[in-house]
Design a protein around this motif. Sequence first.
Motif, PDB file in Angstrom:
ATOM      1  N   ILE A  79     -20.559 -16.507  35.766  1.00 22.58           N
ATOM      2  CA  ILE A  79     -19.875 -15.309  35.062  1.00 22.58           C
ATOM      3  C   ILE A  79     -19.679 -15.192  33.908  1.00 22.58           C
ATOM      4  O   ILE A  79     -18.995 -16.343  33.394  1.00 22.58           O
ATOM      5  N   GLN A  80     -19.959 -14.122  33.029  1.00 24.44           N
ATOM      6  CA  GLN A  80     -19.761 -14.053  31.899  1.00 24.44           C
ATOM      7  C   GLN A  80     -18.923 -12.583  31.739  1.00 24.44           C
ATOM      8  O   GLN A  80     -18.773 -11.627  32.273  1.00 24.44           O
ATOM      9  N   PRO A  81     -18.484 -12.699  30.350  1.00 25.55           N
ATOM     10  CA  PRO A  81     -17.717 -11.691  29.799  1.00 25.55           C
ATOM     11  C   PRO A  81     -18.901 -10.353  29.692  1.00 25.55           C
ATOM     12  O   PRO A  81     -20.000 -10.548  29.235  1.00 25.55           O
ATOM     13  N   GLN A  82     -18.200  -9.167  29.825  1.00 26.40           N
ATOM     14  CA  GLN A  82     -19.217  -7.995  29.577  1.00 26.40           C
ATOM     15  C   GLN A  82     -18.307  -6.863  28.860  1.00 26.40           C
ATOM     16  O   GLN A  82     -18.430  -6.929  27.683  1.00 26.40           O
ATOM     17  N   MET A  83     -17.636  -6.132  29.820  1.00 31.56           N
ATOM     18  CA  MET A  83     -16.569  -5.211  28.985  1.00 31.56           C
ATOM     19  C   MET A  83     -15.307  -6.015  28.650  1.00 31.56           C
ATOM     20  O   MET A  83     -14.544  -5.520  27.592  1.00 31.56           O
ATOM     21  N   GLY A 192     -19.660   7.392  32.677  1.00 28.97           N
ATOM     22  CA  GLY A 192     -19.370   5.805  32.658  1.00 28.97           C
ATOM     23  C   GLY A 192     -19.225   5.354  31.113  1.00 28.97           C
ATOM     24  O   GLY A 192     -19.135   6.391  30.125  1.00 28.97           O
ATOM     25  N   SER A 193     -19.629   4.209  30.992  1.00 25.84           N
ATOM     26  CA  SER A 193     -19.515   3.618  29.414  1.00 25.84           C
ATOM     27  C   SER A 193     -20.852   2.874  29.199  1.00 25.84           C
ATOM     28  O   SER A 193     -20.841   2.053  28.281  1.00 25.84           O
ATOM     29  N   GLY A 194     -21.655   2.879  30.274  1.00 28.42           N
ATOM     30  CA  GLY A 194     -22.855   2.252  30.169  1.00 28.42           C
ATOM     31  C   GLY A 194     -23.947   2.469  29.308  1.00 28.42           C
ATOM     32  O   GLY A 194     -23.634   3.346  28.413  1.00 28.42           O
ATOM     33  N   PRO A 195     -25.178   1.935  29.215  1.00 25.59           N
ATOM     34  CA  PRO A 195     -26.007   1.738  27.959  1.00 25.59           C
ATOM     35  C   PRO A 195     -26.863   3.369  27.828  1.00 25.59           C
ATOM     36  O   PRO A 195     -27.478   3.520  27.324  1.00 25.59           O
ATOM     37  N   PHE A 196     -26.747   3.789  29.265  1.00 27.16           N
ATOM     38  CA  PHE A 196     -27.616   5.104  29.320  1.00 27.16           C
ATOM     39  C   PHE A 196     -26.696   6.250  29.860  1.00 27.16           C
ATOM     40  O   PHE A 196     -25.593   5.974  30.425  1.00 27.16           O
ATOM     41  N   LYS A 197     -26.928   7.355  29.621  1.00 29.08           N
ATOM     42  CA  LYS A 197     -26.257   8.565  30.174  1.00 29.08           C
ATOM     43  C   LYS A 197     -26.973   9.412  30.871  1.00 29.08           C
ATOM     44  O   LYS A 197     -28.206   9.628  30.903  1.00 29.08           O
ATOM     45  N   PHE A 198     -26.411   9.685  32.270  1.00 28.85           N
ATOM     46  CA  PHE A 198     -27.266  10.579  32.965  1.00 28.85           C
ATOM     47  C   PHE A 198     -27.345  12.047  32.604  1.00 28.85           C
ATOM     48  O   PHE A 198     -26.298  12.411  32.010  1.00 28.85           O
ATOM     49  N   THR A 215     -26.215   6.351  22.622  1.00 28.35           N
ATOM     50  CA  THR A 215     -26.337   6.063  21.176  1.00 28.35           C
ATOM     51  C   THR A 215     -24.945   5.536  20.703  1.00 28.35           C
ATOM     52  O   THR A 215     -24.787   4.791  19.614  1.00 28.35           O
ATOM     53  N   ASP A 216     -23.820   5.712  21.852  1.00 31.01           N
ATOM     54  CA  ASP A 216     -22.505   5.316  21.236  1.00 31.01           C
ATOM     55  C   ASP A 216     -22.201   3.801  21.871  1.00 31.01           C
ATOM     56  O   ASP A 216     -21.256   3.133  21.671  1.00 31.01           O
ATOM     57  N   TYR A 217     -23.164   3.331  22.663  1.00 30.67           N
ATOM     58  CA  TYR A 217     -23.018   2.042  23.389  1.00 30.67           C
ATOM     59  C   TYR A 217     -23.071   0.870  22.454  1.00 30.67           C
ATOM     60  O   TYR A 217     -24.178   1.009  21.502  1.00 30.67           O
ATOM     61  N   VAL A 218     -22.310  -0.073  22.414  1.00 32.06           N
ATOM     62  CA  VAL A 218     -22.030  -1.182  21.674  1.00 32.06           C
ATOM     63  C   VAL A 218     -22.589  -2.539  22.210  1.00 32.06           C
ATOM     64  O   VAL A 218     -21.678  -2.929  23.276  1.00 32.06           O
ATOM     65  N   PRO A 219     -23.636  -3.054  22.469  1.00 27.34           N
ATOM     66  CA  PRO A 219     -23.918  -4.253  23.342  1.00 27.34           C
ATOM     67  C   PRO A 219     -23.356  -5.480  23.074  1.00 27.34           C
ATOM     68  O   PRO A 219     -23.067  -5.583  21.828  1.00 27.34           O
ATOM     69  N   GLY A 229     -24.970 -10.290  29.196  1.00 28.04           N
ATOM     70  CA  GLY A 229     -25.446 -10.337  27.868  1.00 28.04           C
ATOM     71  C   GLY A 229     -25.508  -8.833  27.470  1.00 28.04           C
ATOM     72  O   GLY A 229     -25.019  -7.972  27.940  1.00 28.04           O
ATOM     73  N   GLY A 230     -26.124  -8.890  26.291  1.00 27.67           N
ATOM     74  CA  GLY A 230     -26.582  -7.614  25.511  1.00 27.67           C
ATOM     75  C   GLY A 230     -27.391  -6.708  26.337  1.00 27.67           C
ATOM     76  O   GLY A 230     -28.641  -6.779  26.214  1.00 27.67           O
TER      77      GLY A 230
END
Length: 536
Positions: A79-83, A192-198, A215-219, A229-230
């Motif tokens: 298990i790794q950090p994500q948000m 959501g806050s994920g890497p893509f927008k619906f 475009t606002d997502y910070v990996p 991960g990123g």
Amino acid sequence: MFHLMRRGRRSFASKLAVSVVALSTALATPVLAAGKTITAVMHSDLRILDPIFTSAYIARDHGYMVYDTLIATDSNFKIQPQMADWKVSDDKLTYTFTLRDGLKWHDGTPVTAEDCVASLKRWAAVDSMGQQMMLFTASLEATDLKTITLKLKEPYALVLDAIGKPSSRVAFMMPKRLADTPVDKQIPEQIGSGPFKFVPTEFQPGVKSVYVKNTDYVPRKEPPSWTAGGKVVKVDRVEWITMPDAQTALNALQSGDIDFMEVPAIEMLPTIEADKDLKVDILNKFGFQTGARMNFLHPPFDNVKVRRAAFLAVNQKDVLDALIGNPKYYKTCAAAFICDTPFATEIGGEVLAKGGDMAAARKALAESGYDGTPVVLMAPGDVVTLKAQPIVMAQHLREAGFKVDLQATDWQTVVSRRASQKPPKEGGWNMFVTNFVSADASNPISNIAVGGQGTKGGWFGWPEDAKVEQLKDAFVRAASLDEQKKIAAEIQKEAYDQVLYIPLGQYQSPSAWRKSLTGVIDGPATPVFWNIDKSE
């Protein structure tokens, strides 16, 4: 969960017409010309968009596009950090999650701890691992804007495994105003806050689903690894095109009209492998378990003797031969918790291991009092990995003496209809077949088919079994892996004695894509579209 692992059908012509319309509609989209676009044919059409409302994998896949998770699982089962990052108190009773900086919802508002608490509570109300975790929970609250504090009544070792597990249902984070939606209703927006927008204006159920880069997502800075991960998005747009005919989808893949095909038919693999422009690989190395689920609320499967007759009638090899065909990609398996894992055993499933016993099935049905009530068996014809099983199951049941009403439909109708508790004559059902990624079925807590909670939080079918719930509680309190294995075997025996579900075997499902795509990531559950680049 992963710590535990360590320890009426349409004709071909009509399908083709639908697929051609879908593809031409997608290719006519003006926005497609701008930037890089990945066009994919997924394993199923997407109709239900709420990944907490349903455990259907296509909704989970949609969830990974739109939403993010507090923590995640990497390829080493860690298990790794994500948000968020986390700390655990010395007494193992307090888990503190701290949100990282810069998190924003797709509507531009900041992500807060209060949002995440509401998301966790909605998820935990319906997820088997979340439900178990909440039995040990004293409180779950936002202690400031960025801090989520989970306090336990007593130590529970599976907190991180539950919140960070990669498959259905996933603890996706969403704004509080959406997470406050009752679990028996779907959320009204996909924010959501994920890497893509619906893109809701381009969503056409049965045709396509569209996602654009957030475009606002910070990996994160770490390299991508499974769902951790990123999550770096390297294209501008992803389109999921509905194409129910596998041959049509393969033709589109070869011509370059689509870029990715999640589930080509096994018999198509030689053609794909011979094409210099295509690549084929198994992204989910752990594979899938396929299984049949009965409805315990209505005749005839409210009678355990009738369920037992059905259990005895099943021949896994027949199912897998029809589903996969090539033994390279399947195996018969009597283990509820997946063969070749720490909790694998044949206890209670000996008849499955030997290929069923039709004579015993006929005898059991004759002695059960079965009155000829038709078994309404839902048969989706639009998903490659779900078409064969209902047909073979219907044959087995008929040979045993059952009357079977095999109702042709599509998978999204099954996903919607299986939530109904109405009698079959009023639009309900008696049996459906589904698939689990092996990670979801690998232990007694994550395997939703071995629950006994009935209509109070149980999975579709709603069996009540106090014994299995008591054994699951003992499992999570067990002090050693050996003790867990013993309890898991008892759970399996009870599940098979009461026929909570019928495992139909295990298989692997390769995916295919054009070599113009690079950076495709493997994982234990779902194809993901971050890290993928496309050359023109």
